[in-house]
Design an enzyme around this catalytic site. Structure first.
Site, short mmCIF file in Angstrom:
data_model
loop_
_atom_site.label_atom_id
_atom_site.label_comp_id
_atom_site.label_asym_id
_atom_site.label_seq_id
_atom_site.Cartn_x
_atom_site.Cartn_y
_atom_site.Cartn_z
N LYS A 189 0.88 -1.16 0.04
CA LYS A 189 -0.02 0.05 -0.12
C LYS A 189 0.77 1.25 -0.14
CE LYS A 189 0.63 0.90 4.70
NZ LYS A 189 0.93 2.43 5.12
N GLU A 279 8.71 4.26 3.33
CA GLU A 279 8.78 2.83 3.34
C GLU A 279 8.43 2.32 1.79
OE1 GLU A 279 10.23 0.93 5.10
OE2 GLU A 279 10.51 1.84 6.97
#
Length: 331
Positions: A189, A279
């Site tokens: 995601k 990330e």
């Protein structure tokens, strides 16, 4: 319950503050100077400024003290970044670890391992361990606003322990044994949030954003199933829920990366402005490699990786995506 949270970043601090209202909580950070300053100010001015610690929250920079605090039947929650998981697990190796939960998300650079694979490699698979994941911005948790998370573990006893410890007035906990699915959802995601930031930054509208998020969920599901997760997991908190928040929330670091790229900024400049690498940037190369290895079609993920690492312009990449041939929606 005695709970030690290992990692005094924004998310670890926010969760520690929330749990300290009901449990004996110790927050551990590796930087002694930062922890001493936080103890004196009763605030994490570095990572979560403006939020005063509950009086009962304990702080330490001594890892042994944090592990001793958790005791034999308490809970250790790792709140480092994914890059910090391996070195911390190595530090934990000499200790008897009671129950271990991690909050970090992603695939490790170089190895392409998920968090549970790193933990099992270093600490073995006899320790009750699992991932706590879902749509959650640290600032909102620190403010006491409601959220819902999923605890994923092969151990039913650990899942029950986490529900007992964390489930409360502001945080709802749902449990699952699909550890792979939860971890894949939490990792991929972030890449799709970068893509959404690009769409928003180029001014392509809410229709395009909705289409991207929806097709992105299909990509997450395809990869997750190929890696051993269950398709239904990606319709839950660690899949759809986390995806929606990270793609649309103004606090999303990964979305900010996409916005910056759409504005013509170099990745290096964006990282400097953020203060750290999001990330999704770390994860994009690993996911592209895994998709190729498993024969999984992930055009949006590949497009983000092309912008990040291959020098493609965001606008040209979007044009290429839109020029793809039509296909069945469910495939």
């Amino acid at each position: 319950m005695n709970i030690s949270i290992l990692g005094a970043g924004a998310w670890g601090t926010a969760l520690a503050m929330s749990l300290a209202e009901r449990h004996a909580v110790m927050l551990w950070g590796r930087d002694a100077a930062v922890m001493q300053a936080a103890q004196q100010a009763r605030e994490n001015a570095v990572y979560l400024p403006g939020f005063r610690f509950p009086d009962k929250l304990l702080l330490s920079s001594e890892l042994g003290a944090a592990i001793t605090h958790a005791g034999s039947d308490g809970l250790l929650i790792v709140a480092t970044s994914l890059a910090g998981l391996r070195p911390l697990a190595m530090q934990l190796k000499p200790y008897a670890i009671p129950n271990l939960v991690w909050l970090c998300k992603g695939f490790e650079e170089q190895t392409n391992l998920l968090p549970h694979q790193i933990v099992h490699e270093i600490l073995g698979d006899a320790i009750p361990a699992g991932a706590l994941s879902g749509p959650s911005f640290a600032q909102e948790v620190a403010r006491g606003l409601p959220c819902a998370l999923a605890i994923a573990s092969d151990s039913e006893a650990l899942r029950e322990r986490v529900v007992h410890a964390v489930h409360g007035p502001a945080i709802r906990i749902y449990s699952t044994d699909d550890l792979i699915g939860v971890e894949v959802g939490g990792a991929v995601k972030n890449i799709l949030a970068i893509a959404t930031g690009i769409i928003d930054g180029l001014g392509l509208g809410l229709n395009a954003r909705a289409a991207l998020i929806t097709r992105g969920l299909s990509e997450i599901t395809r990869l997750g199933v190929a890696l051993g997760g269950r398709a239904e997991t990606f319709n839950g908190l660690a899949g759809m829920g986390d995806l929606i928040l990270t793609c649309t929330g103004d606090l999303s670091r990964n979305r900010k990366v996409g916005l910056g790229l759409a504005q013509g900024k170099k990745l290096e400049q964006i990282v400097v402005e953020l203060g750290h690498v999001a990330e999704g940037v770390r994860c994009a190369q690993a996911v592209r490699q895994l998709a190729n290895q498993h024969g999984v079609d992930m055009p949006i993920t590949n497009a983000v990786a092309a912008v990040l690492f291959d020098g493609e312009s965001p606008r040209d990449t979007v044009k290429r995506l839109l020029s793809r041939e039509s296909r069945d929606e469910i495939a």
